[in-house]
Design a protein around this motif. Structure first.
Motif, PDB file in Angstrom:
ATOM      1  N   MET A 114     123.861 139.506 107.361  1.00 49.04           N
ATOM      2  CA  MET A 114     124.344 139.009 108.447  1.00 49.04           C
ATOM      3  C   MET A 114     123.822 139.336 109.993  1.00 49.04           C
ATOM      4  O   MET A 114     123.797 138.351 110.672  1.00 49.04           O
TER       5      MET A 114
ATOM      6  N   TRP B 167     119.597 131.353 106.430  1.00 53.57           N
ATOM      7  CA  TRP B 167     118.709 132.023 105.301  1.00 53.57           C
ATOM      8  C   TRP B 167     119.087 133.442 104.845  1.00 53.57           C
ATOM      9  O   TRP B 167     119.196 133.946 103.554  1.00 53.57           O
TER      10      TRP B 167
ATOM     11  N   ASP C 120     121.473 135.633 104.957  1.00 55.93           N
ATOM     12  CA  ASP C 120     122.694 136.228 103.709  1.00 55.93           C
ATOM     13  C   ASP C 120     122.852 134.894 102.684  1.00 55.93           C
ATOM     14  O   ASP C 120     123.733 134.891 101.930  1.00 55.93           O
ATOM     15  N   LYS C 121     121.764 134.305 102.484  1.00 57.85           N
ATOM     16  CA  LYS C 121     121.578 133.367 101.465  1.00 57.85           C
ATOM     17  C   LYS C 121     120.426 133.475 100.313  1.00 57.85           C
ATOM     18  O   LYS C 121     120.580 132.947  99.203  1.00 57.85           O
TER      19      LYS C 121
ATOM     20  N   GLN D 274     121.612 134.747  97.004  1.00 60.50           N
ATOM     21  CA  GLN D 274     122.284 134.119  96.005  1.00 60.50           C
ATOM     22  C   GLN D 274     121.539 132.745  95.538  1.00 60.50           C
ATOM     23  O   GLN D 274     121.697 132.334  94.561  1.00 60.50           O
ATOM     24  N   PHE D 275     120.549 132.591  96.134  1.00 62.92           N
ATOM     25  CA  PHE D 275     119.558 131.563  96.006  1.00 62.92           C
ATOM     26  C   PHE D 275     118.370 132.040  94.848  1.00 62.92           C
ATOM     27  O   PHE D 275     118.207 131.260  94.106  1.00 62.92           O
TER      28      PHE D 275
ATOM     29  N   PHE E 246     124.185 146.248  82.569  1.00 58.37           N
ATOM     30  CA  PHE E 246     124.417 145.519  83.510  1.00 58.37           C
ATOM     31  C   PHE E 246     123.025 145.401  84.308  1.00 58.37           C
ATOM     32  O   PHE E 246     122.454 146.464  84.718  1.00 58.37           O
TER      33      PHE E 246
ATOM     34  N   HIS F  76     121.866 149.270  84.444  1.00 58.89           N
ATOM     35  CA  HIS F  76     122.954 150.326  84.407  1.00 58.89           C
ATOM     36  C   HIS F  76     123.731 150.104  83.091  1.00 58.89           C
ATOM     37  O   HIS F  76     124.134 148.980  82.713  1.00 58.89           O
ATOM     38  N   PRO F  77     123.926 151.161  82.538  1.00 59.14           N
ATOM     39  CA  PRO F  77     124.790 151.209  81.345  1.00 59.14           C
ATOM     40  C   PRO F  77     126.419 150.560  81.609  1.00 59.14           C
ATOM     41  O   PRO F  77     126.946 150.771  82.712  1.00 59.14           O
ATOM     42  N   ILE F  78     126.779 150.079  80.539  1.00 58.30           N
ATOM     43  CA  ILE F  78     128.133 149.533  80.519  1.00 58.30           C
ATOM     44  C   ILE F  78     128.881 150.378  79.269  1.00 58.30           C
ATOM     45  O   ILE F  78     128.342 150.470  78.260  1.00 58.30           O
ATOM     46  N   GLY F  79     129.900 151.291  79.563  1.00 55.02           N
ATOM     47  CA  GLY F  79     130.534 151.614  78.364  1.00 55.02           C
ATOM     48  C   GLY F  79     131.557 152.884  79.020  1.00 55.02           C
ATOM     49  O   GLY F  79     131.087 153.217  80.193  1.00 55.02           O
ATOM     50  N   VAL F  80     132.555 153.097  78.195  1.00 55.61           N
ATOM     51  CA  VAL F  80     133.396 154.276  78.706  1.00 55.61           C
ATOM     52  C   VAL F  80     133.024 155.712  78.480  1.00 55.61           C
ATOM     53  O   VAL F  80     132.955 156.638  79.112  1.00 55.61           O
TER      54      VAL F  80
END
Lengths: 270, 490
Positions: free
Chosen positions: A60, A107, A109-110, A113-114, A126, A266-270
């Protein structure tokens, strides 16, 4: 009697003569600095120094700064129109240059997203990919149009967070050097943009071979120069962007072509 | 061996005294009365009726604003429909210039807008100054940048504007909600009729003045002040093609019914009862700040407030001790004072609603804690409140209080945390506090909520989509998704 302006290089946020003391007269009676290899190296050093700060600004904030450049250029339309020969084509060129700053200001800050992605890998991770600036970019401005040609390559390079050493049009460098005055009052940190005038054949080989330059936008290179640049660029695997006939089009890819893509797992899990 | 430093009783009970640091208001010009902003001009309301808008921190009337009736709504929608013909055909680049200009003017007039917002709504000046106004300007800046890039936003889908958007916004973030609504609508080529909340109309009227100052074409933005009936009339107007509403779930349901079969596009951003989940491995001091920010920010008048604190049982006692001690240092009082953390409750009606729900909590058997703090004599105030011993069935654990009231519940396992967090008809937001990145993502996957904050809370950004699951509404505001709500696509 007029007080005439001394045209100077824009280096590390300051206006300086070439360290070589040389000038040339490509464009009317004005003495224009004929930049040297040492000037070029000083500018690369300044651009490298400015890179961490500029690239880590929020998107920004970079947008606000590029928009400020549009504001500053808009206020000096008349001056640029005269510099570019006056008349409607010159006026149109200045308008398009203002528009270019505004467009890329939007652009910053886009781009993510693009062009960023979240990648649904087959496992508990993830995983995402995002664009990041490549570093110090050498912009070889087209000979014509003298202002718009440079702005169309400069704005997207800055948009993505790179810092730049730009070679001005050799035949018509006044607009590029005066653009330095616009950028100096646009809240750009010193060193983010450096503008070098002089003989292209003298400067280009050093820019292409410099080990601390990460990419070259070769918009203004002839076919022979492009081949030279590509070969020298291999020394540190510079990305060489060859802009074709569409070099003047407004496109987010002009910014993305000067960016790297980083993927994070990055792993996902408890 | 680490030596734990134990603060003396004297230190713990010491009250910090602060010298008053009030923001000046003498630069602010508030008119005695305001008209409706229709077709680029301030015009007398057809209804001839006006109502007072009050500073909730003093009870004093700040000004009188017009109450728009059906005829006024019709005039405003007609003005917007007329303006739509040229505005929608303007090049994206020109629309962008207009919206950038609005953003710049808001930045330039930031001080005035912040003070006005605080006086009319009761929120602490440091919030309106550092959050509401800068974010509102940033929203316009972000969407200005999309106005000339719609083909890049929706490639191969031929984006077209919808027409006149009827927008109804709440009183908790008046200017920011205005920005969330108007910025994407204009960027996509729509024109708008916006109704600010009954109790906080002044910043929207200041924005109308900014539209004039920016030479925005007449009719592109129209501001109608009024109460619920004005909003209902706007939503029901046949020439409104898009309805955007932020407010209570109850009214949101009425609007969905009212617009059924009309072909109107609809987005709703409604209530919430967010779970803020703290695991035993969380950095505790950070979590305390996040909990406080989550529920006491803006007096808890936040639809995504972390109003249900879910604490892993093993750390309940130390967490509560720290939280209670932190509450003792919150400064409650004059919203215009730059040191104030918790300002005034927005209205008498809201104060009564909070009091009613707090009483129900006590009656149902929860244990209440409030820090000792002096409250001003005039105006509407409520102490920061914590409820412990809360069962999931209690009203204070199920209903949105929209005030500075936190309900504390506990869990033992991650699965139980997920179960309890999702045990609500709402689904706006959730928070999670843990040192383990993998657990954050595991939990985020399982939250039935539109926004999940991890080791932070109440963060907002123009680039970041915001909106709810389930009865918290549908549609997103912010980011590319927020733009999609205002375009027709192939």
């Amino acid at each position: 009697m007029d007080v005439r302006k001394t045209y100077k290089l824009f280096a590390a946020g300051e206006f300086v003569r070439s360290e070589s003391g040389r000038t040339y007269q490509p464009d009317g009676p004005h003495n224009v600095p004929r930049g040297s290899r040492k000037d070029l190296r000083d500018m690369v050093k300044a651009a490298r120094g400015a890179f961490p700060g500029w690239s880590r600004r929020t998107a920004m904030n970079r947008g606000q700064v590029l928009y400020r450049a549009a504001e500053m250029l808009d206020g000096r339309r008349a001056e640029f129109r005269d510099l570019l020969g006056g008349g409607r084509p010159a006026g149109g060129q200045v308008d398009a240059a203002v528009e270019t700053w505004v467009w890329y200001a939007g652009w910053t800050d886009k781009l993510h997203q693009f062009a960023g992605t979240v990648n649904p890998v087959a496992g508990p991770y993830f995983n995402f990919t995002l664009p990041e600036p490549t570093g110090v970019v050498g912009v070889v401005a087209p000979e014509e149009p003298a202002l718009l040609g440079l702005v169309r390559r400069l704005a997207p390079a800055l948009c993505g967070g790179n810092t730049v050493v730009a070679l001005a049009s050799e035949r018509a460098p006044l607009a590029a050097l005066t653009l330095g005055e616009v950028l100096a009052t646009s809240d750009l940190p010193p060193g983010v943009v450096n503008v070098l005038s002089g003989k292209r054949q003298e400067l280009l080989p050093w820019l292409a071979a410099h080990m601390d330059v990460n990419a070259i936008d070769a918009a203004g290179c002839t076919a022979a120069q492009l081949a030279q640049v590509q070969e020298a660029a291999a020394g540190n695997l510079k990305r060489v962007v060859q802009s074709g006939p569409g070099a003047e089009a407004l496109s987010p890819h002009a910014a993305l072509d000067l960016m790297e893509f980083k993927t994070v797992w990055h792993p996902i899990g408890v | 061996m680490a030596i734990a430093k134990r603060p003396s009783t004297e230190m713990r009970e010491r009250r910090f005294e602060y010298a008053a640091a009030p923001e000046a208001t003498d630069h602010l010009k508030i008119a005695d009365s305001y008209s409706l902003f229709i077709g680029g001009r301030f015009v007398e309301p057809h209804s001839r009726r006006r109502f007072a808008t009050v500073n909730p921190a003093t009870g004093q009337t700040l000004s009188e604003v017009a109450e728009a009736d059906d005829a006024d709504v019709d005039r405003a929608v007609t003005a917007a429909a007329d303006a739509f013909r040229s505005w929608s055909r303007l090049s994206g680049a020109k629309r962008a210039r207009h919206i950038f200009r609005l953003s710049r003017l808001m930045q330039e007039r930031a001080r005035e807008l912040a003070v006005l917002e605080t006086m009319d709504g009761g929120k602490p000046i440091k919030e309106s100054r550092d959050v509401d106004v800068p974010l509102a300007a940033a929203h316009f800046f972000y969407y200005a940048g999309w106005a000339d890039k719609l083909e890049w936003a929706f490639p191969n889908r031929r984006p077209r504007p919808l027409g006149v958007a009827g927008q109804v916004i709440p009183w908790n973030f008046p200017l920011l909600m205005l920005a969330w609504k108007i910025a994407p609508a204009l960027a996509a080529g729509n024109t708008v009729v916006l109704k600010p909340a009954e109790t906080t109309p002044l910043s929207a009227l200041a924005f109308a003045d900014i539209c004039q100052q920016a030479d925005l074409p007449p009719g592109v933005v129209n501001i109608l002040t009024g109460a619920g009936s004005t909003g209902a009339s706007l939503v029901g107007h046949p020439d409104v093609r898009k309805v955007a509403f932020t407010g209570s779930t109850e009214v949101g349901k009425e609007i969905q019914r009212a617009t059924a079969g009309s072909g109107k596009h609809l987005t709703l951003e409604l209530g919430g009862k967010a779970a803020n989940i703290v695991f035993e491995d969380a950095p505790l001091d950070q979590a305390i700040e996040g909990i406080v920010n989550g529920i006491y920010f803006n007096q808890g008048h936040v639809c995504c407030a972390g109003s249900r604190l879910l604490v892993q049982e093993s750390i309940l006692e130390p967490l509560l001790a720290k939280l209670k001690s932190r509450l003792g240092t919150l400064r409650v009082g004059d919203p215009l004072d730059k040191n104030t953390d918790v300002g005034a409750i927005n209205s008498r009606a809201q104060l009564e609603k909070i009091e009613g729900l707090v009483n129900s909590g006590i009656e149902e058997g929860a244990e209440i804690y409030q820090p000792a703090c002096d409250l001003p004599e005039r105006g509407y105030w409520f102490r920061p409140t914590i409820f412990t011993n809360v069962a999931q069935s209690y009203r204070i654990a199920r209903e949105e209080i929209f005030g500075p009231v936190l309900s504390v519940l506990t869990f033992r396992t991650p699965d139980e945390a997920v179960e309890k967090a999702n045990n609500t008809p709402y689904g706006l937001s959730a928070g999670v506090w843990t040192d383990k990145g993998s657990r954050i993502l595991w939990l985020a996957e399982r939250m039935r909520a539109g926004v999940v904050w991890a080791n932070t809370f109440n963060r907002f950004d123009p680039t970041s989509p915001f909106g709810g699951y389930k009865e918290s509404g549908f549609g997103r505001e912010g980011g590319l998704h927020g733009l999609a709500a205002y375009v027709e696509l192939d």
